[in-house]
Every structure is written in structure tokens, then in C-alpha cells.
Design a protein around this motif. Structure first.
Motif, short mmCIF file in Angstrom:
data_model
loop_
_atom_site.label_atom_id
_atom_site.label_comp_id
_atom_site.label_asym_id
_atom_site.label_seq_id
_atom_site.Cartn_x
_atom_site.Cartn_y
_atom_site.Cartn_z
N LEU A 134 -2.90 3.80 -9.08
CA LEU A 134 -3.94 4.51 -8.34
C LEU A 134 -5.18 3.61 -8.20
O LEU A 134 -5.68 3.09 -9.19
CB LEU A 134 -4.31 5.81 -9.07
N ILE A 135 -5.66 3.48 -6.96
CA ILE A 135 -6.78 2.59 -6.67
C ILE A 135 -8.05 3.35 -6.32
O ILE A 135 -9.14 3.02 -6.79
CB ILE A 135 -6.44 1.62 -5.51
N THR A 150 -7.92 15.19 0.59
CA THR A 150 -8.18 13.93 -0.10
C THR A 150 -7.02 12.97 0.16
O THR A 150 -5.85 13.37 0.11
CB THR A 150 -8.32 14.11 -1.63
N VAL A 151 -7.37 11.72 0.41
CA VAL A 151 -6.37 10.66 0.54
C VAL A 151 -6.39 9.87 -0.77
O VAL A 151 -7.44 9.40 -1.21
CB VAL A 151 -6.68 9.71 1.71
N LEU A 152 -5.22 9.73 -1.40
CA LEU A 152 -5.08 8.91 -2.60
C LEU A 152 -4.46 7.57 -2.20
O LEU A 152 -3.42 7.55 -1.53
CB LEU A 152 -4.19 9.60 -3.63
N PHE A 153 -5.08 6.51 -2.63
CA PHE A 153 -4.58 5.16 -2.32
C PHE A 153 -4.00 4.53 -3.58
O PHE A 153 -4.61 4.55 -4.65
CB PHE A 153 -5.72 4.28 -1.80
N PHE A 154 -2.81 3.96 -3.42
CA PHE A 154 -2.10 3.30 -4.51
C PHE A 154 -1.66 1.90 -4.07
O PHE A 154 -1.57 1.62 -2.88
CB PHE A 154 -0.83 4.06 -4.89
N GLU A 155 -1.35 1.06 -5.04
CA GLU A 155 -0.68 -0.21 -4.79
C GLU A 155 0.58 -0.26 -5.64
O GLU A 155 0.55 0.04 -6.84
CB GLU A 155 -1.59 -1.39 -5.12
N GLY A 192 0.80 -1.22 0.00
CA GLY A 192 0.00 0.00 0.00
C GLY A 192 0.84 1.26 0.00
O GLY A 192 1.86 1.35 0.68
N ARG A 193 0.41 2.24 -0.77
CA ARG A 193 1.06 3.55 -0.83
C ARG A 193 -0.03 4.61 -0.73
O ARG A 193 -1.15 4.42 -1.22
CB ARG A 193 1.83 3.73 -2.14
N VAL A 194 0.28 5.73 -0.10
CA VAL A 194 -0.71 6.78 0.12
C VAL A 194 -0.12 8.15 -0.17
O VAL A 194 1.05 8.41 0.14
CB VAL A 194 -1.23 6.75 1.58
N VAL A 195 -0.91 9.02 -0.78
CA VAL A 195 -0.57 10.43 -0.92
C VAL A 195 -1.69 11.23 -0.26
O VAL A 195 -2.88 11.01 -0.56
CB VAL A 195 -0.44 10.85 -2.40
#
Length: 199
Positions: free
Chosen positions: A170-171, A95-100, A49-52
Motif C-alpha cells: 500500500l502506497i 477512495t482510490v487505494l494505490f499499491f505497488e 501499479g495496482r489499484v483498489v
């Protein structure tokens, strides 16, 4: 955090009416993100998991990108309704952006070829858990949020603007802010149609 776990789970809802206010500091919001990323369970302890976290003008810019991307594909007659929806997200605090991380997923596929087909699925499941922990934690602190999926439309803009690595997929996007109204009513399907118990 004074609520018990089950109360927090029950009260985490999609809150569409949000404002550019936050009952907690930016530092506390980052603490929530840090904690969630650190303790989210992942298959094979992949930690993919990665987050911006976007606040202030960065949050606004994300939804400007989204609005312009939608303007290109939504017919002019329907666009005002679409724009109103995007404006409701932009009216929030952040805003929270969720990535994998796809390099992690590919690395596991190479290391454990017997499970190759499962790793993308497990990655998405782990992201769902991460999203839920963040969402419920924000609710505990008095923030309302929703989960959005404009990935596919805004990926290139996001990568260019915030310098995210190409291997970060980006998820989902989670706009949040101080609630300006309650969540809508929710109907529940009968549990006896959804759960089976054998003793």
C-alpha cells in the motif's frame, strides 16, 4: 473533458471539502482508473501499479479503520482534531487505494541485478505518476481529491477486508467527492530559484 492539458494541471489541487456526491457515474470513475493504470509509464515497462477503488460502504469502512488505528496512537486530548480530519475524508464519495506489486519489483531485481537498488525507487516514481493521472482525471470530471498516506497503520486491515495479495504494498489513499468549497491559496516559490536553463 473540455479543458486543455495545462488548465487541468493548474486546477488539480488538494480539495479537503468533499461530499458524498459525484457528478459522474461509478462506471465513468472506473473508466478513469482503467485508463490510468493502462497508460501510466513504468521503468522497464514493469506495469507494477495496482489499484483498489472503494465506493459506498467500502469507502466508509476504510476511514473507520483509519480512525480506530489513529485512536490507538494519538493522545485523547488531540484525538478530536484527528477524528475531524478523518471524518472529512469519510464524507467523500469514494477512495482510490494505490499499491505497488512487490513481486514485480523483486523479479526485476533478480533479472537485472545491476539496477537492483533502483527498482524500489522507480516503482515509487511510477506510483506517483499513476496517482497524478488519476487525480488530474478526477479533477477534469468535477471531483475534488487529496492524497493521504496512512499506510503502515491500515495495511493489515486493508489486506484482510479487501483480500489484497500480500505482495501488494500500500502506497497511498485518495479520498474524492464533489467539492463543497474551493482549494486554499497556494504560494509559489520563484521559478528562477528552481529552474536552470543552459543554451
Amino acid at each position: 473533458m473540455s479543458k486543455d492539458f495545462h488548465t487541468a494541471v493548474k486546477e488539480r489541487r488538494s480539495i479537503y471539502g468533499i461530499s458524498k456526491e459525484s457528478p459522474i457515474s461509478d462506471e465513468k470513475i472506473q473508466e478513469i482508473i482503467d485508463f490510468s493504470v493502462l497508460y501510466t509509464p513504468t521503468a522497464f515497462n514493469s506495469q507494477s501499479g495496482r489499484v483498489v477503488l472503494l465506493l459506498g460502504k467500502h469507502h466508509d469502512k476504510l476511514w473507520d479503520f483509519t480512525k480506530e488505528a489513529l485512536r490507538k496512537i494519538v493522545d485523547a486530548e488531540s484525538f478530536p482534531q484527528t477524528e475531524e480530519k478523518i471524518n472529512s475524508f469519510q464524507s467523500g464519495y469514494g477512495t482510490v487505494l494505490f499499491f505497488e506489486d512487490q513481486n514485480v519489483v523483486k523479479g526485476l531485481q533478480e533479472k537485472f541485478p545491476s539496477y537492483k537498488e533502483n527498482f524500489p525507487l522507480w516503482s515509487e516514481q511510477a506510483s506517483g505518476i499513476l496517482q497524478y493521472i488519476v487525480w488530474t482525471s478526477l479533477e477534469l470530471e468535477g471531483l475534488g481529491a487529496t492524497l493521504q498516506h496512512y499506510n503502515g497503520l491500515i495495511d493489515d486491515d486493508v489486506q484482510k477486508e479487501w483480500k489484497t495479495p500480500e505482495n501488494w504494498k500500500l502506497i497511498a489513499q485518495m479520498p474524492f467527492g464533489k467539492p463543497t468549497g474551493p482549494a486554499g491559496e497556494k504560494d509559489f516559490q520563484p521559478l528562477d530559484e528552481r529552474i536552470k536553463v543552459y543554451k
